[in-house]
Design a protein around this motif. Structure first.
Motif, PDB file in Angstrom:
ATOM      1  N   HIS A 206     -15.405 -65.909  -0.403  1.00  0.00           N
ATOM      2  CA  HIS A 206     -15.175 -64.647  -0.553  1.00  0.00           C
ATOM      3  C   HIS A 206     -14.941 -63.681   0.799  1.00  0.00           C
ATOM      4  CE1 HIS A 206     -16.681 -60.771  -1.930  1.00  0.00           C
ATOM      5  NE2 HIS A 206     -17.352 -60.410  -0.625  1.00  0.00           N
ATOM      6  N   GLN A 207     -14.144 -62.884   0.723  1.00  0.00           N
ATOM      7  CA  GLN A 207     -13.947 -62.110   1.837  1.00  0.00           C
ATOM      8  C   GLN A 207     -13.853 -60.725   1.415  1.00  0.00           C
ATOM      9  OE1 GLN A 207     -10.290 -63.041   3.766  1.00  0.00           O
ATOM     10  NE2 GLN A 207     -10.387 -61.383   5.152  1.00  0.00           N
ATOM     11  N   GLY A 208     -14.537 -59.664   1.921  1.00  0.00           N
ATOM     12  CA  GLY A 208     -14.705 -58.358   1.723  1.00  0.00           C
ATOM     13  C   GLY A 208     -16.078 -57.641   2.057  1.00  0.00           C
ATOM     14  N   VAL A 209     -16.162 -56.439   1.386  1.00  0.00           N
ATOM     15  CA  VAL A 209     -17.416 -55.904   1.495  1.00  0.00           C
ATOM     16  C   VAL A 209     -18.363 -56.087   0.237  1.00  0.00           C
ATOM     17  CG1 VAL A 209     -18.407 -53.482   1.451  1.00  0.00           C
ATOM     18  CG2 VAL A 209     -16.267 -53.952   2.678  1.00  0.00           C
ATOM     19  N   VAL A 210     -19.699 -56.483   0.481  1.00  0.00           N
ATOM     20  CA  VAL A 210     -20.629 -56.537  -0.309  1.00  0.00           C
ATOM     21  C   VAL A 210     -21.486 -55.031  -0.283  1.00  0.00           C
ATOM     22  CG1 VAL A 210     -22.709 -57.661  -1.244  1.00  0.00           C
ATOM     23  CG2 VAL A 210     -20.722 -58.955  -0.126  1.00  0.00           C
ATOM     24  N   LYS A 211     -21.611 -54.339  -1.462  1.00  0.00           N
ATOM     25  CA  LYS A 211     -22.029 -53.195  -1.281  1.00  0.00           C
ATOM     26  C   LYS A 211     -23.629 -53.143  -1.346  1.00  0.00           C
ATOM     27  CE  LYS A 211     -18.264 -50.672  -3.682  1.00  0.00           C
ATOM     28  NZ  LYS A 211     -17.986 -49.739  -4.903  1.00  0.00           N
ATOM     29  N   GLU A 212     -24.274 -52.212  -0.971  1.00  0.00           N
ATOM     30  CA  GLU A 212     -25.784 -52.173  -0.780  1.00  0.00           C
ATOM     31  C   GLU A 212     -26.435 -52.394  -2.228  1.00  0.00           C
ATOM     32  OE1 GLU A 212     -29.291 -49.361   0.801  1.00  0.00           O
ATOM     33  OE2 GLU A 212     -27.253 -48.555   0.757  1.00  0.00           O
ATOM     34  N   GLY A 213     -27.270 -53.402  -2.196  1.00  0.00           N
ATOM     35  CA  GLY A 213     -27.860 -53.633  -3.296  1.00  0.00           C
ATOM     36  C   GLY A 213     -27.291 -54.797  -4.236  1.00  0.00           C
ATOM     37  N   ALA A 214     -25.887 -55.114  -3.926  1.00  0.00           N
ATOM     38  CA  ALA A 214     -25.407 -56.231  -4.712  1.00  0.00           C
ATOM     39  C   ALA A 214     -25.777 -57.606  -3.841  1.00  0.00           C
ATOM     40  CB  ALA A 214     -23.821 -56.102  -4.601  1.00  0.00           C
ATOM     41  N   SER A 215     -25.365 -58.659  -4.719  1.00  0.00           N
ATOM     42  CA  SER A 215     -25.716 -60.194  -3.933  1.00  0.00           C
ATOM     43  C   SER A 215     -24.713 -60.892  -4.354  1.00  0.00           C
ATOM     44  CB  SER A 215     -27.047 -60.707  -4.715  1.00  0.00           C
ATOM     45  OG  SER A 215     -28.363 -59.909  -4.417  1.00  0.00           O
ATOM     46  N   LYS A 216     -24.413 -61.963  -3.384  1.00  0.00           N
ATOM     47  CA  LYS A 216     -23.391 -63.061  -3.562  1.00  0.00           C
ATOM     48  C   LYS A 216     -24.058 -64.646  -3.529  1.00  0.00           C
ATOM     49  CE  LYS A 216     -19.537 -60.781  -4.253  1.00  0.00           C
ATOM     50  NZ  LYS A 216     -18.776 -60.806  -5.438  1.00  0.00           N
ATOM     51  N   THR A 217     -23.871 -65.307  -4.178  1.00  0.00           N
ATOM     52  CA  THR A 217     -24.306 -66.754  -4.259  1.00  0.00           C
ATOM     53  C   THR A 217     -23.025 -67.691  -3.882  1.00  0.00           C
ATOM     54  OG1 THR A 217     -26.142 -66.205  -5.321  1.00  0.00           O
ATOM     55  CG2 THR A 217     -25.584 -68.568  -5.075  1.00  0.00           C
ATOM     56  N   PHE A 218     -23.436 -68.605  -2.859  1.00  0.00           N
ATOM     57  CA  PHE A 218     -22.253 -69.527  -2.482  1.00  0.00           C
ATOM     58  C   PHE A 218     -22.816 -71.195  -2.490  1.00  0.00           C
ATOM     59  CE2 PHE A 218     -21.346 -65.620   0.056  1.00  0.00           C
ATOM     60  CZ  PHE A 218     -20.594 -65.358  -0.837  1.00  0.00           C
ATOM     61  N   THR A 219     -21.927 -71.906  -2.934  1.00  0.00           N
ATOM     62  CA  THR A 219     -22.324 -73.520  -3.032  1.00  0.00           C
ATOM     63  C   THR A 219     -21.588 -74.410  -2.720  1.00  0.00           C
ATOM     64  OG1 THR A 219     -24.164 -73.017  -4.984  1.00  0.00           O
ATOM     65  CG2 THR A 219     -23.638 -75.197  -4.487  1.00  0.00           C
ATOM     66  N   ASP A 220     -21.949 -75.392  -1.873  1.00  0.00           N
ATOM     67  CA  ASP A 220     -20.686 -76.440  -1.388  1.00  0.00           C
ATOM     68  C   ASP A 220     -21.555 -77.707  -1.114  1.00  0.00           C
ATOM     69  OD1 ASP A 220     -18.141 -76.951  -0.439  1.00  0.00           O
ATOM     70  OD2 ASP A 220     -19.257 -77.655   1.373  1.00  0.00           O
ATOM     71  N   LYS A 221     -20.985 -78.689  -1.292  1.00  0.00           N
ATOM     72  CA  LYS A 221     -21.515 -79.995  -1.258  1.00  0.00           C
ATOM     73  C   LYS A 221     -22.177 -80.383   0.285  1.00  0.00           C
ATOM     74  CE  LYS A 221     -17.370 -82.798  -1.144  1.00  0.00           C
ATOM     75  NZ  LYS A 221     -16.524 -83.673  -1.575  1.00  0.00           N
ATOM     76  N   GLU A 222     -21.570 -79.743   1.221  1.00  0.00           N
ATOM     77  CA  GLU A 222     -21.812 -79.889   2.545  1.00  0.00           C
ATOM     78  C   GLU A 222     -22.108 -78.698   3.477  1.00  0.00           C
ATOM     79  OE1 GLU A 222     -18.688 -82.418   4.611  1.00  0.00           O
ATOM     80  OE2 GLU A 222     -18.550 -83.794   3.076  1.00  0.00           O
ATOM     81  N   ARG A 223     -21.281 -77.834   3.450  1.00  0.00           N
ATOM     82  CA  ARG A 223     -21.756 -76.774   4.504  1.00  0.00           C
ATOM     83  C   ARG A 223     -21.122 -75.412   4.048  1.00  0.00           C
ATOM     84  NH1 ARG A 223     -18.488 -78.510   8.150  1.00  0.00           N
ATOM     85  NH2 ARG A 223     -16.941 -76.823   8.230  1.00  0.00           N
TER      86      ARG A 223
END
Length: 265
Positions: A206-223
């Motif tokens: 992901h690259q960009g603005v996360v607006k107030e109140g919004a959420s983002k989840t990221f998953t990877d097998k290592e890092r």
């Protein structure tokens, strides 16, 4: 040239007289055809005194008049000579409408079906578009209401509400985090923040603005590697545990999280 004053036996035939007059006028058969709109094969036949292609005496007289006017000779004299050579003039008939039919005329106008079809299609498309547009207007409020995701209202000082609300309980975050992967969930809890997230291969998640109140989840097998542009506004859960931090508003932070305990790199 004066054809009427010569003795009858000395006069050239009608066809020869027309041909000679055309040549004297410096005109070609094609030019005479363009002026008179009499077809070229008929002109050639008349100049050879063959009137069979005219379609009858009435047509022949009309052609003789037209050709005589075009080449500059007296049409009445030649028509009179034609009548004398072909059994006299019959009862008067309106010749002009008849011989005009033999001339080259433009195609009669026909109904413009293409234009009519195009107009009909435009009308149908316009009606369908109007119907759809009207339906969209009627349902617009419901559609927007169903599709919009309500954002958490920003915390206001002195409002009697907790200043640092949690988007979801820590227990839920723990249950959702796979044990064999690194999972990072961030929420722009206290303002918008510019976020850059990459996996262990350097792929941008992901690259960009996360607006107030919004959420983002990221998953990877290592890092997971993060850059937070407004770190003080972001709340972090790493592998199901909330990360306690003291980031200031507007501060830029570079963070790295793995499958172990939450740790900042």
């Amino acid at each position: 040239m004066s054809l009427g004053n010569s003795p009858a036996d000395d006069r050239p035939s009608v066809g020869r007289a027309l041909q000679q007059a055309r040549i004297d006028a410096g005109l070609t058969v094609e030019e005479v055809s363009t002026v008179t709109r009499v077809r070229i094969p008929i002109i050639h036949a008349i100049e050879q005194d063959d009137f069979s292609r005219c379609g009858g005496d009435v047509y022949a007289r009309g052609h003789i008049r037209a050709l005589a006017r075009a080449v500059g000779v007296d049409a009445a004299v030649l028509v009179e000579q034609y009548d004398a050579e072909h059994g006299g003039r019959p009862q008067p008939t309106p010749a002009a409408p008849l011989f005009e039919a033999e001339r080259i005329r433009p195609e009669p106008s026909r109904p413009n079906w293409t234009a009519a079809m195009v107009a009909a299609i435009v009308a149908v498309v316009g009606f369908v578009g109007f119907t759809l547009f009207s339906g969209d207007e009627e349902d617009g409020g419901k559609t927007v209401a169903n599709n919009e995701t309500p954002e958490s209202p920003p915390a206001k000082p002195g409002g009697g509400k907790p200043s640092d609300p949690k988007p979801e309980p820590t227990d839920s975050a723990i249950a959702a985090a796979p044990a064999d992967k690194v999972t990072v969930k961030l929420t722009a809890a206290e303002g918008s923040s510019w976020i850059l997230a990459k996996n262990h291969n350097g792929k941008v998640l992901h690259q960009g603005v996360v607006k107030e109140g919004a959420s983002k989840t990221f998953t990877d097998k290592e890092r997971i590697d993060l850059i937070l542009g407004n770190a003080g506004a972001v709340q972090l859960f790493v592998n199901g545990k909330e990360v306690e931090d003291e980031f200031a508003p507007g501060e830029v932070q570079r963070l790295t999280y793995t499958k172990g305990d939450p740790q900042a790199g």
